[in-house]
Enzyme design. Sequence first.
Site, PDB file in Angstrom:
ATOM      1  N   GLU A  66      27.128 -17.150 -32.531  1.00 28.35           N
ATOM      2  CA  GLU A  66      27.630 -17.341 -31.337  1.00 28.35           C
ATOM      3  C   GLU A  66      27.009 -16.266 -30.012  1.00 28.35           C
ATOM      4  OE1 GLU A  66      30.222 -19.176 -30.133  1.00 28.35           O
ATOM      5  OE2 GLU A  66      30.158 -20.755 -31.954  1.00 28.35           O
ATOM      6  N   ASP A  84      26.910 -25.978 -20.724  1.00 33.20           N
ATOM      7  CA  ASP A  84      27.091 -27.098 -21.309  1.00 33.20           C
ATOM      8  C   ASP A  84      28.686 -28.372 -20.704  1.00 33.20           C
ATOM      9  OD1 ASP A  84      29.290 -25.610 -21.639  1.00 33.20           O
ATOM     10  OD2 ASP A  84      29.545 -25.367 -23.657  1.00 33.20           O
ATOM     11  N   THR A  89      31.980 -19.949 -20.600  1.00 35.45           N
ATOM     12  CA  THR A  89      32.546 -19.111 -21.698  1.00 35.45           C
ATOM     13  C   THR A  89      31.894 -18.013 -21.925  1.00 35.45           C
ATOM     14  OG1 THR A  89      30.932 -21.020 -22.098  1.00 35.45           O
ATOM     15  CG2 THR A  89      31.146 -19.534 -24.226  1.00 35.45           C
TER      16      THR A  89
END
Length: 281
Positions: A66, A84, A89
């Site tokens: 990640e 995305d 995020t």
Amino acid sequence: MKHITSGTTGLTVASRRTALALVGALAAAPLLGLPRAAASPVTAAAPGLDDPAKKEIAMRLVSSAENSSLDWKAQYKYIEDIGDGRGYTAGIIGFCSGTGDMLDLVQLYTDRKPGNVLARYLPALRSVNGTDSHDGLDPSFPGDWRRAAQDSRFQQAQDDERDRVYFDPAVRQGKTDGLRALGQFTYYDAIVMHGDGDDPTSFRNIRKRALGRAKPPAQGGDETAYLNAFLDARVWAMKQEEAHSDTSRVDTEQRVFVRKGNLDLNTPLDWKVYGDSYHIG
């Protein structure tokens, strides 16, 4: 990458910067006059992924994929939009503004610490849930997230939501299926990326696809054969979305451990993700 799901089980975004052992005991008394047989040693079950040392390994493995780093605790402050379609995020497990789990996290933090620096963004997080919008978040949300990440209570809230939504359900299902630590980890990594919604590429449907090809140990199947079937299904799911097209976190990480027969996820561990090499001694 998370899939937008109903409820609060969104899934995290991959960032490239980012059972019991059988205990035998003879109950019958020895025959009179015959020497008592020596007791067989009791073998303890190997620890599952919820063992603190194994959990630390799991967090470092996920962070390598990640965040391109083994230092998972440095990720409390991480935040970016990686383009995305899921908005921001952030944090140790990739909580996303577009998938609901970031909203749940900030709500938990606010319940525990009213008036915190992120509390004022709750209306905006509710509004952008299900979209990639930054409306009501820019320009100050990323900076305030990093400020909040210095607070141990926000760090604990991230840990708790990680466990509630991702880690605990994965380990629970893994143990139910008779899987050891490695198998439990394959479940955890899958639910981190894909979530557990109803769409075809969610964790539950990856598992369902694997069950169509092999049985887990709890159903009398071979553990290695089942793990390979699960990883095949995982790769299929990853390739359904361009953002997941690099499957090295399966091919050069998890399959390496399976091929070596390291079903208890014992150290030392050596693997690669996105071409970068990692080691846990």
